[in-house]
Design a protein around this motif. Structure first.
Motif, PDB file in Angstrom:
ATOM      1  N   LEU A   1      -2.085   0.830   2.236  1.00 10.76           N
ATOM      2  CA  LEU A   1      -1.315   0.574   1.025  1.00 10.76           C
ATOM      3  C   LEU A   1      -2.003  -0.479   0.154  1.00 10.76           C
ATOM      4  O   LEU A   1      -2.220  -1.598   0.588  1.00 10.76           O
ATOM      5  N   ASN A   2      -2.330  -0.078  -1.062  1.00  5.10           N
ATOM      6  CA  ASN A   2      -2.816  -1.037  -2.038  1.00  5.10           C
ATOM      7  C   ASN A   2      -1.679  -1.290  -3.026  1.00  5.10           C
ATOM      8  O   ASN A   2      -0.593  -0.718  -2.897  1.00  5.10           O
ATOM      9  N   ASP A   3      -1.912  -2.141  -4.017  1.00  8.04           N
ATOM     10  CA  ASP A   3      -0.822  -2.477  -4.928  1.00  8.04           C
ATOM     11  C   ASP A   3      -0.333  -1.271  -5.720  1.00  8.04           C
ATOM     12  O   ASP A   3       0.860  -1.166  -6.019  1.00  8.04           O
ATOM     13  N   GLU A   4      -1.222  -0.339  -6.031  1.00  4.09           N
ATOM     14  CA  GLU A   4      -0.809   0.867  -6.762  1.00  4.09           C
ATOM     15  C   GLU A   4       0.101   1.746  -5.897  1.00  4.09           C
ATOM     16  O   GLU A   4       1.092   2.291  -6.383  1.00  4.09           O
ATOM     17  N   SER A   5      -0.225   1.881  -4.621  1.00  2.82           N
ATOM     18  CA  SER A   5       0.626   2.706  -3.756  1.00  2.82           C
ATOM     19  C   SER A   5       1.955   2.013  -3.477  1.00  2.82           C
ATOM     20  O   SER A   5       2.987   2.676  -3.334  1.00  2.82           O
ATOM     21  N   ILE A   6       1.957   0.686  -3.439  1.00  2.48           N
ATOM     22  CA  ILE A   6       3.218  -0.055  -3.281  1.00  2.48           C
ATOM     23  C   ILE A   6       4.108   0.188  -4.486  1.00  2.48           C
ATOM     24  O   ILE A   6       5.304   0.459  -4.343  1.00  2.48           O
ATOM     25  N   GLU A   7       3.527   0.123  -5.674  1.00  2.00           N
ATOM     26  CA  GLU A   7       4.303   0.415  -6.888  1.00  2.00           C
ATOM     27  C   GLU A   7       4.836   1.842  -6.868  1.00  2.00           C
ATOM     28  O   GLU A   7       5.996   2.093  -7.218  1.00  2.00           O
ATOM     29  N   ALA A   8       4.004   2.799  -6.454  1.00  2.16           N
ATOM     30  CA  ALA A   8       4.430   4.204  -6.400  1.00  2.16           C
ATOM     31  C   ALA A   8       5.602   4.390  -5.438  1.00  2.16           C
ATOM     32  O   ALA A   8       6.529   5.155  -5.728  1.00  2.16           O
ATOM     33  N   ILE A   9       5.576   3.698  -4.324  1.00  2.00           N
ATOM     34  CA  ILE A   9       6.682   3.779  -3.364  1.00  2.00           C
ATOM     35  C   ILE A   9       7.960   3.238  -3.996  1.00  2.00           C
ATOM     36  O   ILE A   9       9.011   3.878  -3.945  1.00  2.00           O
ATOM     37  N   ALA A  10       7.870   2.051  -4.592  1.00  2.00           N
ATOM     38  CA  ALA A  10       9.063   1.431  -5.182  1.00  2.00           C
ATOM     39  C   ALA A  10       9.627   2.287  -6.309  1.00  2.00           C
ATOM     40  O   ALA A  10      10.832   2.553  -6.357  1.00  2.00           O
ATOM     41  N   ARG A  11       8.762   2.723  -7.203  1.00  2.00           N
ATOM     42  CA  ARG A  11       9.234   3.563  -8.316  1.00  2.00           C
ATOM     43  C   ARG A  11       9.782   4.896  -7.789  1.00  2.00           C
ATOM     44  O   ARG A  11      10.782   5.400  -8.287  1.00  2.00           O
ATOM     45  N   GLY A  12       9.107   5.441  -6.789  1.00  2.00           N
ATOM     46  CA  GLY A  12       9.563   6.699  -6.214  1.00  2.00           C
ATOM     47  C   GLY A  12      10.940   6.591  -5.596  1.00  2.00           C
ATOM     48  O   GLY A  12      11.772   7.493  -5.724  1.00  2.00           O
ATOM     49  N   MET A  13      11.208   5.469  -4.942  1.00  3.18           N
ATOM     50  CA  MET A  13      12.540   5.263  -4.361  1.00  3.18           C
ATOM     51  C   MET A  13      13.574   5.119  -5.471  1.00  3.18           C
ATOM     52  O   MET A  13      14.590   5.810  -5.475  1.00  3.18           O
ATOM     53  N   VAL A  14      13.301   4.246  -6.434  1.00  3.79           N
ATOM     54  CA  VAL A  14      14.265   3.993  -7.507  1.00  3.79           C
ATOM     55  C   VAL A  14      14.503   5.246  -8.350  1.00  3.79           C
ATOM     56  O   VAL A  14      15.637   5.522  -8.747  1.00  3.79           O
ATOM     57  N   GLU A  15      13.438   5.999  -8.598  1.00  2.96           N
ATOM     58  CA  GLU A  15      13.550   7.211  -9.427  1.00  2.96           C
ATOM     59  C   GLU A  15      13.926   8.442  -8.600  1.00  2.96           C
ATOM     60  O   GLU A  15      13.990   9.550  -9.129  1.00  2.96           O
ATOM     61  N   ARG A  16      14.152   8.238  -7.309  1.00  2.00           N
ATOM     62  CA  ARG A  16      14.615   9.287  -6.394  1.00  2.00           C
ATOM     63  C   ARG A  16      13.658  10.479  -6.325  1.00  2.00           C
ATOM     64  O   ARG A  16      14.067  11.625  -6.295  1.00  2.00           O
TER      65      ARG A  16
ATOM     66  N   ALA B   1       8.726  -1.537  -1.109  1.00  2.00           N
ATOM     67  CA  ALA B   1       9.656  -1.414  -2.234  1.00  2.00           C
ATOM     68  C   ALA B   1      10.343  -2.742  -2.517  1.00  2.00           C
ATOM     69  O   ALA B   1      10.458  -3.168  -3.675  1.00  2.00           O
ATOM     70  N   ALA B   2      10.786  -3.412  -1.479  1.00  2.00           N
ATOM     71  CA  ALA B   2      11.468  -4.696  -1.664  1.00  2.00           C
ATOM     72  C   ALA B   2      10.543  -5.697  -2.348  1.00  2.00           C
ATOM     73  O   ALA B   2      10.948  -6.378  -3.303  1.00  2.00           O
ATOM     74  N   LEU B   3       9.315  -5.807  -1.887  1.00  6.83           N
ATOM     75  CA  LEU B   3       8.376  -6.761  -2.481  1.00  6.83           C
ATOM     76  C   LEU B   3       8.103  -6.437  -3.944  1.00  6.83           C
ATOM     77  O   LEU B   3       8.120  -7.327  -4.797  1.00  6.83           O
ATOM     78  N   TRP B   4       7.832  -5.172  -4.242  1.00 10.40           N
ATOM     79  CA  TRP B   4       7.531  -4.796  -5.621  1.00 10.40           C
ATOM     80  C   TRP B   4       8.736  -5.041  -6.527  1.00 10.40           C
ATOM     81  O   TRP B   4       8.596  -5.583  -7.628  1.00 10.40           O
ATOM     82  N   LEU B   5       9.915  -4.663  -6.064  1.00  7.60           N
ATOM     83  CA  LEU B   5      11.114  -4.867  -6.876  1.00  7.60           C
ATOM     84  C   LEU B   5      11.398  -6.355  -7.080  1.00  7.60           C
ATOM     85  O   LEU B   5      11.801  -6.760  -8.178  1.00  7.60           O
ATOM     86  N   LEU B   6      11.207  -7.163  -6.062  1.00  6.24           N
ATOM     87  CA  LEU B   6      11.409  -8.603  -6.224  1.00  6.24           C
ATOM     88  C   LEU B   6      10.472  -9.173  -7.284  1.00  6.24           C
ATOM     89  O   LEU B   6      10.879 -10.028  -8.075  1.00  6.24           O
TER      90      LEU B   6
END
Length: 146
Positions: A7-22, A37-42
């Protein structure tokens, strides 16, 4: 190989956005993905990282992948609140510009990297009670260190 190594920062963002955007595939919603997801959202969407908003986002995500949020599965308020506290604590240990991938790797390398980490603070019957799933229940084995 641990879960955070790919996981790099781009994949972390993709996970967080993917969860939020369902739109995150269910099989990608792993223990490490929860933390990512928690880290990126925080850091980038703190308004979603507040317990009420995070609960709504997780419930909606669970339903979008065919999950159920009830008294035995799906969203869990106590674990979510404790996890947000832990993620905030881990972020506070690093400089503001530290890549999230480094913070995630540090978090997963410790006790929080084990999916059963809450059982160090709650008895199983307490943690998996309806009360703990629906709302905050304080630890009954020891105080949280964060």
């Amino acid at each position: 190989m641990n879960e955070s190594s790919a996981l790099n920062d781009e994949s972390i963002e993709a996970i967080a956005r993917g969860m939020v955007e369902r739109r995150l595939p269910k099989e990608q919603w792993t223990h490490g993905a929860h933390w990512a997801a928690a880290l990126w959202l925080l850091r980038y969407r703190p308004e979603i990282a507040e317990p009420r908003a995070m609960g709504a986002a997780i419930r909606a995500y669970n339903e979008s992948v065919g999950g159920v949020n009830d008294d035995t599965s799906g969203y869990h308020e106590t674990i979510t609140i404790a996890s947000l506290r832990a993620a905030r604590s881990e972020m506070a240990r690093h400089e503001n510009d530290t890549p999230l991938s480094q913070i995630l790797a540090a978090l997963l390398a410790g006790d929080l990297g084990k999916s059963d980490w809450p059982l160090a603070y709650w008895r199983r019957e307490t943690l998996f009670s309806v009360a703990a799933r629906r709302g905050w229940v304080a630890p009954d084995l020891g105080e949280l260190p964060f």
